[in-house]
Structures are given as C-alpha cells and as structure tokens.
Design a protein around this motif. Structure first.
Motif, PDB file in Angstrom:
ATOM      1  N   TYR A   8       0.579  -1.231   0.102  1.00  0.00           N
ATOM      2  CA  TYR A   8       0.415  -0.214  -0.174  1.00  0.00           C
ATOM      3  C   TYR A   8       0.844   1.266   0.466  1.00  0.00           C
ATOM      4  O   TYR A   8       2.035   1.180   0.167  1.00  0.00           O
ATOM      5  CB  TYR A   8      -0.506   0.111   1.220  1.00  0.00           C
ATOM      6  CG  TYR A   8      -2.160  -0.906   1.448  1.00  0.00           C
ATOM      7  CD1 TYR A   8      -3.260  -0.669   0.707  1.00  0.00           C
ATOM      8  CD2 TYR A   8      -1.559  -2.411   1.935  1.00  0.00           C
ATOM      9  CE1 TYR A   8      -4.176  -1.529   0.512  1.00  0.00           C
ATOM     10  CE2 TYR A   8      -2.902  -3.616   1.001  1.00  0.00           C
ATOM     11  CZ  TYR A   8      -4.052  -3.155   0.696  1.00  0.00           C
ATOM     12  OH  TYR A   8      -5.063  -4.122   0.621  1.00  0.00           O
ATOM     13  N   ILE A  11      -0.347   2.653   5.346  1.00  0.00           N
ATOM     14  CA  ILE A  11      -1.109   2.106   6.131  1.00  0.00           C
ATOM     15  C   ILE A  11      -1.659   2.960   6.951  1.00  0.00           C
ATOM     16  O   ILE A  11      -0.720   3.632   7.332  1.00  0.00           O
ATOM     17  CB  ILE A  11      -0.261   0.856   6.974  1.00  0.00           C
ATOM     18  CG1 ILE A  11      -0.102  -0.096   5.092  1.00  0.00           C
ATOM     19  CG2 ILE A  11      -1.243  -0.165   7.649  1.00  0.00           C
ATOM     20  CD1 ILE A  11       0.820  -1.447   5.932  1.00  0.00           C
ATOM     21  N   LYS A  32      -3.555   4.617  -2.297  1.00  0.00           N
ATOM     22  CA  LYS A  32      -3.985   3.196  -1.803  1.00  0.00           C
ATOM     23  C   LYS A  32      -3.052   3.225  -0.468  1.00  0.00           C
ATOM     24  O   LYS A  32      -2.444   2.631  -0.235  1.00  0.00           O
ATOM     25  CB  LYS A  32      -3.090   1.985  -2.525  1.00  0.00           C
ATOM     26  CG  LYS A  32      -3.640   0.733  -2.329  1.00  0.00           C
ATOM     27  CD  LYS A  32      -3.309  -0.126  -3.880  1.00  0.00           C
ATOM     28  CE  LYS A  32      -2.584  -1.271  -3.860  1.00  0.00           C
ATOM     29  NZ  LYS A  32      -3.321  -1.960  -3.061  1.00  0.00           N
ATOM     30  N   LEU A  34      -4.673   1.526   3.168  1.00  0.00           N
ATOM     31  CA  LEU A  34      -5.712   0.801   4.244  1.00  0.00           C
ATOM     32  C   LEU A  34      -5.837   0.952   5.552  1.00  0.00           C
ATOM     33  O   LEU A  34      -4.090   1.622   6.575  1.00  0.00           O
ATOM     34  CB  LEU A  34      -4.050  -0.278   3.669  1.00  0.00           C
ATOM     35  CG  LEU A  34      -4.720  -1.610   4.329  1.00  0.00           C
ATOM     36  CD1 LEU A  34      -6.315  -2.690   4.608  1.00  0.00           C
ATOM     37  CD2 LEU A  34      -3.873  -3.075   4.688  1.00  0.00           C
ATOM     38  N   GLU A  80      -9.234   0.459   2.190  1.00  0.00           N
ATOM     39  CA  GLU A  80      -9.843  -0.692   2.173  1.00  0.00           C
ATOM     40  C   GLU A  80     -10.331  -0.658   3.727  1.00  0.00           C
ATOM     41  O   GLU A  80      -9.243  -0.205   4.302  1.00  0.00           O
ATOM     42  CB  GLU A  80      -9.104  -0.583   1.705  1.00  0.00           C
ATOM     43  CG  GLU A  80      -9.013  -1.852   0.394  1.00  0.00           C
ATOM     44  CD  GLU A  80      -7.921  -2.571  -0.649  1.00  0.00           C
ATOM     45  OE1 GLU A  80      -6.991  -3.363  -0.028  1.00  0.00           O
ATOM     46  OE2 GLU A  80      -7.423  -1.708  -2.002  1.00  0.00           O
ATOM     47  N   LYS A  82      -9.284  -3.871   6.743  1.00  0.00           N
ATOM     48  CA  LYS A  82      -9.415  -5.313   7.356  1.00  0.00           C
ATOM     49  C   LYS A  82      -9.082  -4.979   8.832  1.00  0.00           C
ATOM     50  O   LYS A  82      -8.730  -4.281   9.849  1.00  0.00           O
ATOM     51  CB  LYS A  82      -8.297  -5.829   6.762  1.00  0.00           C
ATOM     52  CG  LYS A  82      -7.401  -5.763   5.500  1.00  0.00           C
ATOM     53  CD  LYS A  82      -7.750  -6.788   4.769  1.00  0.00           C
ATOM     54  CE  LYS A  82      -7.283  -6.545   3.381  1.00  0.00           C
ATOM     55  NZ  LYS A  82      -8.673  -6.651   3.120  1.00  0.00           N
ATOM     56  N   TYR A 106       1.914  -6.683   5.546  1.00  0.00           N
ATOM     57  CA  TYR A 106       1.293  -5.223   5.242  1.00  0.00           C
ATOM     58  C   TYR A 106       2.929  -4.607   4.811  1.00  0.00           C
ATOM     59  O   TYR A 106       3.533  -4.324   5.952  1.00  0.00           O
ATOM     60  CB  TYR A 106       0.542  -4.108   5.720  1.00  0.00           C
ATOM     61  CG  TYR A 106      -0.781  -5.179   5.796  1.00  0.00           C
ATOM     62  CD1 TYR A 106      -1.693  -5.313   4.307  1.00  0.00           C
ATOM     63  CD2 TYR A 106      -1.810  -6.345   6.613  1.00  0.00           C
ATOM     64  CE1 TYR A 106      -2.285  -6.477   4.020  1.00  0.00           C
ATOM     65  CE2 TYR A 106      -2.945  -6.671   7.125  1.00  0.00           C
ATOM     66  CZ  TYR A 106      -3.291  -6.865   5.626  1.00  0.00           C
ATOM     67  OH  TYR A 106      -4.319  -8.065   4.835  1.00  0.00           O
TER      68      TYR A 106
END
Ligand SMILES: Cc1cc2nc3c(=O)[nH]c(=O)nc-3n(C[C@H](O)[C@H](O)[C@H](O)COP(=O)(O)OP(=O)(O)OC[C@H]3O[C@@H](n4cnc5c(N)ncnc54)[C@H](O)[C@@H]3O)c2cc1C
Length: 320
Positions: A8, A11, A32, A34, A80, A82, A106
């Motif tokens: 990514y 994060i 991008k 996360l 995104e 998780k 990650y």
C-alpha cells in the motif's frame, strides 16, 4: 503458516475518528490506503450514546451513527479496511515499512498510527457493568450536561481530576472527590488545589478507594474503602467520573519512535513522529485535549503531511 505480503501507499493503524478521517483524506488523494482495526470500527467514540459537542449535529448523535458516517465516507473514497490487529511493526527500512498481522505482512511507504488508548479503570467490583452509559464516565466535557443537579463522585487526585471536577460543578448539585491518600499527597498543582478547595460544591474524601460500584441497571451508589483502616461505607451518587489516567495503545511502537514516559507518541504540529514517514494522530499522541474534534483535526493533518511525504520520496524532492 507462510504469510502473504500486500503493498500500500499508506497504512493507518486504528479505525477510530482519527484513523477514519486520515483515510478520508488519503483516499481522496488517491493514495492506496489500508486501515487496520483490531476490534471495532469507530473506536472509543462509538461507545458514547450521545455526542452533543461534535459540530453539525445540534440535536446530538450517537457515537455509533457518527463513526458509521466517517467509515462510509472513507470507503466511498477508496480506503480499504481489514479487521485485524497490527501485531508488530518494523520501521527500520525507509519507504518499505511493514506491519505484521495474523495472516499478512503489509508494506507501505508511510504509516499513520491512530491506535488511541483506553481510560484506566479502578478494577473495583461491578465496574464493567456500569461503564459508559450506565453511570461511569471518563469525560466531563462529553457527559456534563447529564449531570445537571446530580450528585457526582470524581475519582482521582491529579490536575485532570480537579479541573474536570471544577468544570462539573457548573452543572452538578454536589461533587465528592475520592482520593486514595491524604491531603498532603494530592498530585494536582497548588493553584488548582486551592481553586477546588474553595469551590463550595466540591468535597474531598481522603484515604478512600472505590471497592464496589452498586445499582440495579444504572449506578446508584459506590462502596468506599478506607485505605488506612479498611472500613467500608456506602455513598449514594448519580454518576461517577474516573480520572485516574489513560493508557495509550503504543506498546508495539514504543521502541521504534519517541514516546513520552507515559507512552504517548511524540509528534510535531504536522503529526510527524521521530521517524520519517511515520505519523501519529488522535488520542495516542502527546497532547492536552482528547476529543473527537481534535482527533479528526490530527487525522486530516497527518494524512496531508503523509501525502506530501510520499510525493517527496516518489519524485525525489527535498524532505518535507
Ligand atoms: C465513553 C466515551 C464517550 C466519549 N464521548 C465523547 C464526546 O461526547 N465527544 C467527544 O468529542 N469525545 C468523546 N469521547 C472521546 C473520543 O471518543 C476520543 O477522543 C476519540 O475517539 C479519539 O479518537 P482516536 O481515533 O484517536 O482513538 P480511538 O477512538 O481510541 O480509536 C483507536 C482505534 O485503534 C484501534 N487499535 C488500537 N491498537 C490497534 C492495533 N494494534 N491494530 C489495529 N487497531 C488498533 C482500537 O481498537 C480503536 O478502534 C468519548 C470517549 C469515550 C470512551
């Protein structure tokens, strides 16, 4: 089990107000993104049944409804999510920082830590039963309006306890302040001590600790134990505020970035930590006000600065 690897730009560790706001900004910047959340998206704010000091909701809103909107907005902008805990981090390789979770490692160019923390508890009997909406509070600014003409117990002896007790005295009828030790060992500064002692609504109860929280569905009294003699007495109250500290959830980061002795992550005004590309925002960082409004401000700042940092390393620009 061999772990997968995923990559990514950014994060975000923690899905509370600070992390969700950071995700809105980094998502909008087409990075991008996360977000890792170990328990519940929404963070501590989601346990509040009524938030009346967050702008834009004059009739109040539940913490759950507010943070659901934050989450929805971050998702719409491409972040995104998780539901897994960041178990270990490695900040030693710049531009390829890693976050280890149960199944996946990650990688990211930049990390924003928004892991918040939890208020410290007394560990007295029945405490869990009355937490948050059932009579035990941790935030005077948040819950003062519900204390109009009520009898309140404040537990704690530091500056925060006395400042919050003085603030609550504008609403409550009577406030008792339970202190574990005697008057000579009050931790709060002298000026705030004298202000508290001169406030007619405040009464100190020395050498007392809470041994039990009592009530049917809602807190209606506490049992107080004398720390010198061991004798017990019951004090009828309408609400109890605990100001005995806050534990930042910073253990996994503490050895890699500068933290205060209490475990709060140190940042500058751009939310940069001691390591390039690692940012911290919200309640986990060293600061004076811990509210949703300040957490989201931090999250926005961290995300914008992280975006500039990624630009600078991608395009070989001078450091931000
Ligand atoms: C009961 C209660 C009522 C409140 N009421 C109000 C109010 O009315 N108004 C107001 O402004 N403020 C209120 N507050 C304060 C407000 O909730 C906080 O200031 C705010 O939530 C801080 O946001 P944050 O994102 O920094 O941290 P948090 O909300 O604490 O979120 C941190 C998140 O990180 C997650 N996390 C931690 N470690 C990891 C890890 N290793 N991996 C993955 N995830 C991790 C946690 O599970 C959590 O979801 C209240 C707080 C409480 C507890």
């Amino acid at each position: 089990m061999k772990k997968k690897h995923a990559y990514y730009d950014i994060i975000i560790i923690g899905g509370g107000p600070a992390g969700l706001t950071a995700a809105i900004y980094t998502g909008r910047a087409k990075l991008k993104t996360l977000v890792l959340e170990k328990s519940f998206i929404g963070g501590s704010a989601s346990s509040s049944s009524e938030i009346i000091n967050y702008p834009g909701f004059p009739s109040g809103i539940t913490g759950l409804a507010l943070t659901k909107l934050f989450h929805e907005q971050a998702t719409l902008l491409g972040a995104e999510f998780k539901l897994t805990a960041a178990k270990k981090v490695n900040f030693s390789t710049q531009n390829d920082y890693t976050v280890d979770t149960f199944r996946t490692i990650y990688h990211a160019k930049s990390i924003i830590i928004t892991a918040g923390g939890i208020p410290r508890l007394t560990n007295a009997k029945n405490e869990e039963k009355f937490l948050f909406d059932k009579g035990i509070s941790f935030c005077a600014t948040c819950d003062a309006a519900a204390c109009e003409n009520k009898t309140i117990l404040v537990v704690g002896s530091g500056n925060a306890a006395l400042e919050e007790a003085i603030f609550l005295s504008k609403f409550a009828k009577k406030i008792f302040i339970a202190v574990r030790k005697d008057e000579s060992q009050l931790k709060a500064g002298k000026a705030i001590q004298s202000e508290a002692k001169n406030n007619p609504k405040l009464s100190f109860i020395w050498n007392k600790s809470v041994s039990s929280f009592n009530g049917d569905t809602y807190l209606d009294s506490v049992s107080l134990k004398d720390t010198l003699t061991g004798s017990e007495e019951t004090l009828p109250i309408d609400r109890c505020f605990l100001f005995i500290g806050y534990t930042p959830d910073s253990e996994i980061f503490a050895h890699q970035i500068n933290c205060s002795s209490a475990g709060y992550i140190k940042t500058n005004e751009q939310m940069q930590t001691s390591r390039p590309g690692i940012f911290a925002a919200g309640d986990i960082r060293e600061k004076t006000v811990r509210q949703i409004a300040t957490a989201i401000g931090d999250g926005a700042t961290a995300a914008i600065t992280a975006g500039k940092y990624i630009d600078s390393i991608t395009n070989n620009l001078p450091d931000i």
